[in-house]
Design an enzyme around this catalytic site. Structure first.
Site, PDB file in Angstrom:
ATOM      1  N   GLY A  98       9.909   4.295  34.758  1.00 53.68           N
ATOM      2  CA  GLY A  98      10.192   3.227  35.287  1.00 53.68           C
ATOM      3  C   GLY A  98      11.643   2.822  35.803  1.00 53.68           C
ATOM      4  N   PHE A  99      12.421   3.591  34.805  1.00 52.45           N
ATOM      5  CA  PHE A  99      13.831   3.322  35.293  1.00 52.45           C
ATOM      6  C   PHE A  99      14.419   4.295  36.212  1.00 52.45           C
ATOM      7  CE2 PHE A  99      18.243   2.407  33.650  1.00 52.45           C
ATOM      8  CZ  PHE A  99      19.140   3.585  34.109  1.00 52.45           C
ATOM      9  N   ASP A 154       9.325  -1.223  22.919  1.00 53.09           N
ATOM     10  CA  ASP A 154       8.637  -0.236  23.728  1.00 53.09           C
ATOM     11  C   ASP A 154       8.483   0.781  23.072  1.00 53.09           C
ATOM     12  OD1 ASP A 154       7.443   0.280  26.092  1.00 53.09           O
ATOM     13  OD2 ASP A 154       8.985   0.976  27.148  1.00 53.09           O
TER      14      ASP A 154
END
Length: 846
Positions: A549-550, A663
């Protein structure tokens, strides 16, 4: 069962004058206290067991001594003829030094014996640390009684407390601790409270130490509908773990009518209580070659298991991995011969236990040690200062205020009022080590001298320190020397002082350049890099290690050392806030199980993080087979789980303020060259408060689907237990090898799938098939049960990460001990793998 009275154990303890004394055994680790024994009569060897007993005088600070009525003395062993009673205070405690994380058989013996001439049997409560163990009612137990549990110590201190509940006076006759092998008497949760321990014989002799090397007390029992058989031959115990005495396993019982089953029962306190039973089996009967002995083992008439045949002159221990519940508290087990069996069922001995939970955590051990240091240093022999300082709340030590969050979190002492206690001497510096303290009141004492700098430093951090005024005046005072002494100093001394000062000045001027020379590029941690340098170290982002996602993670080199560079994509779902959070967190925290941040780039829209390189990628790649089909073996998985848990634990209790990762997942657990595990990706991390607040309310829920704590998702209440839930999912992945979400499964979510498989009680169907059964049921069941505890829907019922890491260590120890034992005795493997269980769970035979 006719021999299940609570007082039976006591009578066994008392009847050893008729037992033949065998050779002395090793008593290493034994604690045998004769309560009330004068110090000048300690130690002594008890003549019938040859056990060495000592006085209890140095293990507590209260109580008076007494002796049972002289007419009763001849009926009891010497340790049970004296006693200590407690007329003063509510809670009186023994403080024992034990080995931490050790399994002990703990036995307490109580003989009233009309020592006070009042014929008034006492009734009181018995506590183990801050948790109630049982109620002692001498009136119901005849001359005396014993209470016994099998318990794992959580620290190196064990406190056993007697608590007054009415007008009668608590008393105790003996206190006995016996260490046991760690891989015996394994439970899903809690400790084991003694219900019965019998061997099937018509003898009138009990069996104890030295015949039983663990000093378990066995009593003979034979129902009228059963027949005794025995042998003079030696019965082999190939594993030497449960170590039943020869006198116990050289006898056995069979039904008097060969076609009839063997049925035995016992009673629990309530229907909700759980029980474990241990059946000792060895076929000690010489029979014809064509004869067979095979029988089913049926629990509560509901479930039938695979037929079982006991080994010839070789003992096995059968027990249930999952605790059994019994309707109405009445438990019933039946051994019933199969159709092809020519011989009736057989059993040698039996142990029965009831699960007892000790949920309340002890007060933080650093705080406890500090309080005992205060008590011993200043001689504060307050009757209330016994046992755990903070819990239970009704026994809170006077002058303390504690922060008790929940039963699984160790309480902390936050306020200490020692005013008006006639304390003398220096102001105690060690109080500064109690980091949880918010208030210390030392006024109204006779303390003197300067306030220690450590306490003054704590004041700057927010500690409220109340002292007498004259001590405050000394806060900034300096030690003065007579002028004459200064004038009289020799010129050479002055020259030396000047030289030292000059050298210090020169050293300080040079120190920065010296440091600069010593620090290599990788030692320049947290360095800010330009975007151009990032492009150079990654060769223009040539080798991509992964995507998320980064953005992308690229391989790079910094001064010929490998690094991993995470580059924020312009279209990333994560942004500058997450980038900033991760940088700020990793700038201030350092732990061997957290990935190390070497540097970062923050140049306009170009953002990157430079990490140490983890050669073996992430955990999920290995569990899913993405790494060229490489398979992590069972001990490697346990070590990875332990190291990951320690990283999370550090965030929860080592960071100031504490942090929640938010997370935790298998892709965020990275593996180094030697498969050391480190937690990564802290972009969603969030600090949480400690103290009176139980949670942090968040507007937006963050995390990954499948790993997300349902309670956090529903209520938006964030606690450290949210990480515990996520870790529980990771632990399920480690154990099962299953994806977290798999639409091809009947139960697509791993939690529901695991619950459905657990209902069948088959460990092999749950464990990762890629392990090819190269694991042991003891550690695998314990790990699975821990995972299920972590994903409890109620966060309050989940263990904290300290407990998780501790229990995972236990799992690894169980595996390593078993592996070591197997290597020492390869011939024992056939017995260890026997597939039989008699109640509701996995095969278990030893």
């Amino acid at each position: 069962m006719g021999a299940t009275l609570n007082g039976l154990l006591f009578y066994v303890c008392a009847a050893f004058s008729i037992i033949h004394l065998a050779h002395s055994q090793n008593q290493q680790g034994f604690i045998s206290l004769d309560c009330g024994l004068p110090s000048n009569e300690s130690p002594y060897n008890e003549p019938f067991t040859n056990l060495t007993y000592i006085s209890d005088a140095s293990f507590l600070h209260s109580g008076k001594t007494g002796t049972i009525h002289k007419d009763l003395k001849t009926h009891f062993m010497k340790p049970y003829t004296g006693l200590r009673y407690f007329p003063d205070g509510i809670r009186n405690c023994y403080n024992l030094s034990v080995m931490q994380d050790t399994k002990y058989l703990i036995r307490t013996v109580f003989v009233y014996g009309n020592y006070d001439g009042l014929n008034a049997s006492p009734r009181f409560d018995l506590y183990l640390g801050p948790n109630i163990w049982t109620t002692i009612d001498a009136k119901l137990s005849g001359p005396g009684m014993a209470q016994e549990i099998i318990h794992i110590t959580r620290s190196n201190i064990l406190e056993i407390c007697l608590v007054k509940t009415g007008t009668s006076t608590p008393l105790i006759s003996a206190l006995e601790l016996r260490p046991l092998p760690y891989d015996t008497y394994i439970t899903r949760t809690g400790s084991l409270k003694y219900v019965d321990r019998i061997y099937f014989s018509n003898s009138d002799q009990g069996v104890r130490y030295p015949e039983d090397v663990y000093d378990r007390a066995w009593s003979p029992f034979l129902p009228v509908e059963w027949t005794q058989i025995n042998t003079t031959l030696n019965v082999v115990d190939p594993h030497k773990d449960y170590n039943p005495p020869q006198d116990v396993i050289k006898t056995a019982a069979t039904p008097a009518i060969a076609s009839e089953p063997m049925t035995f029962s016992w009673t629990l306190d309530t229907s909700d209580d759980e029980t474990y039973a241990y059946l000792y089996m060895a076929d000690i009967q010489k029979v014809r070659n064509n004869d067979t002995r095979e029988f089913d083992i049926i629990a509560n008439g509901k479930v039938e298991f695979d037929p079982y045949s006991p080994m010839k002159f070789e003992v096995e221990v059968l027990f249930n991995r999952v605790p059994l519940k019994c309707e109405g508290g009445l438990c019933r087990v039946q051994l019933s011969r199969t159709r092809k069996s020519t011989l009736p069922p057989l059993m040698n001995a039996l142990e029965i236990f009831q699960v007892i939970e000790f949920p309340q955590s002890e007060t933080n051990q650093d705080d406890v040690i500090a309080m005992k240091n205060i008590r011993d240093t200043y001689g504060l022999n307050k009757i209330s200062w016994q046992g755990d300082p903070c819990v239970p709340k009704q026994f809170l030590w006077s002058g303390l205020r504690c922060n008790v969050i929940d039963v699984s979190t160790p309480p902390r002492i936050i306020a200490l009022d020692l005013s008006r206690n006639n304390l003398t001497g220096e102001v105690p510096e060690f109080l500064a080590k109690m980091k949880s303290l918010m208030l210390i009141n030392l006024s109204g004492n006779k303390l003197r001298g300067r306030i220690p700098q450590a306490l003054l430093d704590r004041e700057k951090e927010g500690l409220k320190l109340t002292l007498d005024g004259y001590l405050r005046t000394c806060k900034s005072c300096k030690k003065k020397f007579p002028v004459v002494a200064v004038v009289g100093a020799s010129l050479s001394s002055v020259a030396i002082i000047i030289t030292v000062v000059v050298l210090i000045f020169i050293f300080k001027r040079k120190k920065p350049s010296i440091s600069k020379v010593k620090r290599s590029s990788l030692e320049l941690k947290n360095r800010r890099f330009t975007y151009s340098e990032v492009k150079d170290m990654t060769n223009n982002f040539q080798v991509v290690l992964g995507k998320g996602g980064f953005g992308v993670v690229c391989h790079g080199f910094l001064n010929n050392q490998q690094v991993a560079v995470k580059v924020l994509s312009q279209s990333s779902t994560q942004g500058y806030k997450e980038f900033k959070t991760e940088v700020e967190l990793l700038l201030r925290v350092h732990h061997i199980n957290l990935v190390n941040l070497i540097g970062y780039c923050d140049e306009g829209n170009d953002l990157a993080l430079i990490y140490e390189f983890m050669e073996n990628g992430n955990l999920k790649e290995y569990l899913s087979g993405e790494r060229d089909g490489s398979v992590l073996n069972w001990p490697s998985r346990l070590k990875i789980a332990i190291e990951s848990a320690l990283g999370i634990e550090y965030l929860h209790i080592g960071c100031k303020p504490p942090m929640v990762h938010r997370d935790v997942k298998s892709t965020n657990i990275l593996l180094g060259q030697h498969f050391e595990a480190k937690l990564a990706d802290f972009g969603l991390s969030r600090s949480f408060l400690v103290g009176s607040k139980t949670h942090v309310s968040t507007t937006n829920v963050a995390g990954t689907i499948g790993y997300l704590d349902p309670e956090y998702y529903q209520k938006h209440w964030l606690t450290e237990k949210s990480d515990v839930y996520s870790f529980g999912i990771v632990l399920l992945e480690i154990i099962t090898g299953q994806p977290v979400i798999d639409q091809s499964r009947e139960n697509s979510y791993i939690v529901e799938w695991a619950k459905s498989m657990l209902a069948n009680g088959d460990i092999e169907s749950i464990m990762d098939p890629k392990l090819q059964r190269e694991y042991d049921t003891g550690s695998s069941w314990k790990a699975l049960e821990l995972a299920m505890a972590c994903i409890n829907p109620s966060s309050a019922e989940r263990p904290n990460m300290t407990r998780v890491a501790h229990e995972l260590n236990e799992c690894l120890e169980v595996y390593e001990n078993l592996t070591k034992r197997r290597s020492q005795d390869a011939n024992s493997s056939k017995s260890t793998g026997h597939s039989i269980s008699f109640v509701s769970d996995t095969p278990s035979a030893r």
